[in-house]
Design a protein around this motif. Structure first.
Motif, PDB file in Angstrom:
ATOM      1  N   THR A  50     -37.469   3.475  64.004  1.00  0.00           N
ATOM      2  CA  THR A  50     -38.153   4.740  63.722  1.00  0.00           C
ATOM      3  C   THR A  50     -39.663   4.556  63.623  1.00  0.00           C
ATOM      4  O   THR A  50     -40.416   5.486  63.874  1.00  0.00           O
ATOM      5  CB  THR A  50     -37.639   5.370  62.410  1.00  0.00           C
ATOM      6  OG1 THR A  50     -37.810   4.431  61.355  1.00  0.00           O
ATOM      7  CG2 THR A  50     -36.174   5.748  62.541  1.00  0.00           C
ATOM      8  N   GLN A  51     -40.110   3.353  63.260  1.00  0.00           N
ATOM      9  CA  GLN A  51     -41.536   3.048  63.157  1.00  0.00           C
ATOM     10  C   GLN A  51     -41.880   1.910  64.116  1.00  0.00           C
ATOM     11  O   GLN A  51     -41.040   1.063  64.388  1.00  0.00           O
ATOM     12  CB  GLN A  51     -41.902   2.641  61.722  1.00  0.00           C
ATOM     13  CG  GLN A  51     -41.753   3.762  60.713  1.00  0.00           C
ATOM     14  CD  GLN A  51     -42.728   4.890  60.982  1.00  0.00           C
ATOM     15  OE1 GLN A  51     -43.885   4.664  61.284  1.00  0.00           O
ATOM     16  NE2 GLN A  51     -42.240   6.122  60.884  1.00  0.00           N
ATOM     17  N   PRO A  52     -43.105   1.869  64.610  1.00  0.00           N
ATOM     18  CA  PRO A  52     -43.483   0.787  65.525  1.00  0.00           C
ATOM     19  C   PRO A  52     -43.637  -0.550  64.799  1.00  0.00           C
ATOM     20  O   PRO A  52     -43.847  -0.596  63.591  1.00  0.00           O
ATOM     21  CB  PRO A  52     -44.825   1.252  66.092  1.00  0.00           C
ATOM     22  CG  PRO A  52     -45.348   2.249  65.132  1.00  0.00           C
ATOM     23  CD  PRO A  52     -44.170   2.854  64.444  1.00  0.00           C
ATOM     24  N   HIS A  53     -43.523  -1.636  65.564  1.00  0.00           N
ATOM     25  CA  HIS A  53     -43.744  -2.973  65.012  1.00  0.00           C
ATOM     26  C   HIS A  53     -45.183  -3.096  64.511  1.00  0.00           C
ATOM     27  O   HIS A  53     -46.092  -2.478  65.071  1.00  0.00           O
ATOM     28  CB  HIS A  53     -43.503  -4.047  66.086  1.00  0.00           C
ATOM     29  CG  HIS A  53     -42.071  -4.300  66.375  1.00  0.00           C
ATOM     30  ND1 HIS A  53     -41.464  -3.873  67.537  1.00  0.00           N
ATOM     31  CD2 HIS A  53     -41.117  -4.933  65.654  1.00  0.00           C
ATOM     32  CE1 HIS A  53     -40.196  -4.248  67.519  1.00  0.00           C
ATOM     33  NE2 HIS A  53     -39.955  -4.890  66.387  1.00  0.00           N
ATOM     34  N   PRO A  54     -45.413  -3.914  63.481  1.00  0.00           N
ATOM     35  CA  PRO A  54     -46.782  -4.113  62.980  1.00  0.00           C
ATOM     36  C   PRO A  54     -47.732  -4.631  64.057  1.00  0.00           C
ATOM     37  O   PRO A  54     -48.912  -4.260  64.079  1.00  0.00           O
ATOM     38  CB  PRO A  54     -46.606  -5.148  61.863  1.00  0.00           C
ATOM     39  CG  PRO A  54     -45.185  -5.027  61.439  1.00  0.00           C
ATOM     40  CD  PRO A  54     -44.421  -4.612  62.661  1.00  0.00           C
ATOM     41  N   GLN A  55     -47.239  -5.449  64.976  1.00  0.00           N
ATOM     42  CA  GLN A  55     -48.091  -5.956  66.053  1.00  0.00           C
ATOM     43  C   GLN A  55     -48.568  -4.830  66.957  1.00  0.00           C
ATOM     44  O   GLN A  55     -49.682  -4.849  67.469  1.00  0.00           O
ATOM     45  CB  GLN A  55     -47.336  -7.000  66.902  1.00  0.00           C
ATOM     46  CG  GLN A  55     -46.934  -8.240  66.139  1.00  0.00           C
ATOM     47  CD  GLN A  55     -45.546  -8.110  65.518  1.00  0.00           C
ATOM     48  OE1 GLN A  55     -45.084  -7.036  65.163  1.00  0.00           O
ATOM     49  NE2 GLN A  55     -44.885  -9.247  65.361  1.00  0.00           N
ATOM     50  N   ARG A  56     -47.725  -3.821  67.155  1.00  0.00           N
ATOM     51  CA  ARG A  56     -48.096  -2.672  67.989  1.00  0.00           C
ATOM     52  C   ARG A  56     -49.150  -1.829  67.290  1.00  0.00           C
ATOM     53  O   ARG A  56     -50.091  -1.360  67.908  1.00  0.00           O
ATOM     54  CB  ARG A  56     -46.854  -1.837  68.285  1.00  0.00           C
ATOM     55  CG  ARG A  56     -47.091  -0.732  69.294  1.00  0.00           C
ATOM     56  CD  ARG A  56     -45.817   0.035  69.570  1.00  0.00           C
ATOM     57  NE  ARG A  56     -45.846   0.663  70.861  1.00  0.00           N
ATOM     58  CZ  ARG A  56     -44.816   1.264  71.401  1.00  0.00           C
ATOM     59  NH1 ARG A  56     -43.653   1.288  70.774  1.00  0.00           N
ATOM     60  NH2 ARG A  56     -44.915   1.831  72.582  1.00  0.00           N
ATOM     61  N   VAL A  57     -48.985  -1.641  66.001  1.00  0.00           N
ATOM     62  CA  VAL A  57     -49.966  -0.865  65.233  1.00  0.00           C
ATOM     63  C   VAL A  57     -51.316  -1.587  65.253  1.00  0.00           C
ATOM     64  O   VAL A  57     -52.367  -0.962  65.421  1.00  0.00           O
ATOM     65  CB  VAL A  57     -49.472  -0.628  63.789  1.00  0.00           C
ATOM     66  CG1 VAL A  57     -50.521   0.120  62.982  1.00  0.00           C
ATOM     67  CG2 VAL A  57     -48.163   0.140  63.794  1.00  0.00           C
ATOM     68  N   SER A  58     -51.291  -2.914  65.129  1.00  0.00           N
ATOM     69  CA  SER A  58     -52.515  -3.699  65.181  1.00  0.00           C
ATOM     70  C   SER A  58     -53.175  -3.576  66.554  1.00  0.00           C
ATOM     71  O   SER A  58     -54.389  -3.400  66.659  1.00  0.00           O
ATOM     72  CB  SER A  58     -52.202  -5.160  64.866  1.00  0.00           C
ATOM     73  OG  SER A  58     -53.367  -5.922  64.844  1.00  0.00           O
ATOM     74  N   GLU A  59     -52.383  -3.655  67.607  1.00  0.00           N
ATOM     75  CA  GLU A  59     -52.902  -3.516  68.974  1.00  0.00           C
ATOM     76  C   GLU A  59     -53.528  -2.143  69.189  1.00  0.00           C
ATOM     77  O   GLU A  59     -54.590  -2.005  69.789  1.00  0.00           O
ATOM     78  CB  GLU A  59     -51.768  -3.751  69.982  1.00  0.00           C
ATOM     79  CG  GLU A  59     -52.181  -3.719  71.416  1.00  0.00           C
ATOM     80  CD  GLU A  59     -52.966  -4.947  71.837  1.00  0.00           C
ATOM     81  OE1 GLU A  59     -53.711  -4.843  72.823  1.00  0.00           O
ATOM     82  OE2 GLU A  59     -52.845  -5.995  71.189  1.00  0.00           O
ATOM     83  N   TRP A  60     -52.871  -1.109  68.673  1.00  0.00           N
ATOM     84  CA  TRP A  60     -53.388   0.255  68.797  1.00  0.00           C
ATOM     85  C   TRP A  60     -54.723   0.393  68.064  1.00  0.00           C
ATOM     86  O   TRP A  60     -55.675   0.951  68.611  1.00  0.00           O
ATOM     87  CB  TRP A  60     -52.361   1.238  68.238  1.00  0.00           C
ATOM     88  CG  TRP A  60     -52.929   2.580  67.929  1.00  0.00           C
ATOM     89  CD1 TRP A  60     -53.317   3.537  68.829  1.00  0.00           C
ATOM     90  CD2 TRP A  60     -53.192   3.115  66.639  1.00  0.00           C
ATOM     91  NE1 TRP A  60     -53.800   4.624  68.165  1.00  0.00           N
ATOM     92  CE2 TRP A  60     -53.730   4.400  66.819  1.00  0.00           C
ATOM     93  CE3 TRP A  60     -53.017   2.640  65.346  1.00  0.00           C
ATOM     94  CZ2 TRP A  60     -54.104   5.209  65.741  1.00  0.00           C
ATOM     95  CZ3 TRP A  60     -53.381   3.447  64.285  1.00  0.00           C
ATOM     96  CH2 TRP A  60     -53.911   4.714  64.494  1.00  0.00           C
ATOM     97  N   ALA A  61     -54.788  -0.126  66.842  1.00  0.00           N
ATOM     98  CA  ALA A  61     -56.040  -0.041  66.079  1.00  0.00           C
ATOM     99  C   ALA A  61     -57.153  -0.796  66.795  1.00  0.00           C
ATOM    100  O   ALA A  61     -58.296  -0.341  66.847  1.00  0.00           O
ATOM    101  CB  ALA A  61     -55.836  -0.594  64.669  1.00  0.00           C
ATOM    102  N   GLN A  62     -56.822  -1.945  67.369  1.00  0.00           N
ATOM    103  CA  GLN A  62     -57.826  -2.745  68.075  1.00  0.00           C
ATOM    104  C   GLN A  62     -58.348  -2.021  69.315  1.00  0.00           C
ATOM    105  O   GLN A  62     -59.531  -2.084  69.615  1.00  0.00           O
ATOM    106  CB  GLN A  62     -57.217  -4.087  68.484  1.00  0.00           C
ATOM    107  CG  GLN A  62     -58.188  -4.985  69.224  1.00  0.00           C
ATOM    108  CD  GLN A  62     -57.588  -6.338  69.518  1.00  0.00           C
ATOM    109  OE1 GLN A  62     -56.983  -6.934  68.637  1.00  0.00           O
ATOM    110  NE2 GLN A  62     -57.744  -6.798  70.732  1.00  0.00           N
ATOM    111  N   THR A  63     -57.480  -1.312  70.022  1.00  0.00           N
ATOM    112  CA  THR A  63     -57.919  -0.638  71.246  1.00  0.00           C
ATOM    113  C   THR A  63     -58.578   0.706  70.995  1.00  0.00           C
ATOM    114  O   THR A  63     -59.289   1.197  71.865  1.00  0.00           O
ATOM    115  CB  THR A  63     -56.740  -0.425  72.217  1.00  0.00           C
ATOM    116  OG1 THR A  63     -55.748   0.359  71.573  1.00  0.00           O
ATOM    117  CG2 THR A  63     -56.166  -1.731  72.687  1.00  0.00           C
ATOM    118  N   SER A  64     -58.369   1.288  69.825  1.00  0.00           N
ATOM    119  CA  SER A  64     -58.867   2.650  69.623  1.00  0.00           C
ATOM    120  C   SER A  64     -60.008   2.799  68.620  1.00  0.00           C
ATOM    121  O   SER A  64     -60.583   3.877  68.526  1.00  0.00           O
ATOM    122  CB  SER A  64     -57.713   3.554  69.194  1.00  0.00           C
ATOM    123  OG  SER A  64     -57.187   3.131  67.960  1.00  0.00           O
TER     124      SER A  64
END
Length: 101
Positions: A50-64
């Protein structure tokens, strides 16, 4: 019984469903390999999360978002006094969430 192909989902419904997703789903998951706008999965059970992996959230924050802590621009990894980090600073998460809202 004849199987019919599924009807395409109307864009109006697709837009509403994407609005409810975590903004990190806009980028592919480096942990499980889920594509952009696809949910993360537990590889051991092939179960949708239901929630994204922490690595995905980190990647999103890094790119945005820029990082207020180490002063790097989007797409540049965070660092601590020149040492690369495996995740981004908490303040970068906050910055990314503010820009997504």
């Amino acid at each position: 019984m004849t199987r019919r192909p599924a009807a395409p989902m109307p864009e109006s419904i697709r837009h509403v469903l994407r609005a409810k997703q975590h903004p990190a789903r806009a980028v592919p998951c480096p942990h499980c390999g889920a594509g952009a706008h696809r949910p993360c999965v537990l590889r051991t059970r092939n179960q949708v999360m239901t929630q994204p992996h922490p690595q995905r959230v980190s990647e999103w924050a890094q790119t945005s978002a820029c990082c207020p802590a180490c002063q790097v621009e989007p797409t540049v990894p965070c660092h601590d006094e020149g040492r690369a980090r495996t995740t981004v600073h908490d303040r970068r998460y906050q910055e990314a969430e503010a820009t997504a809202a």
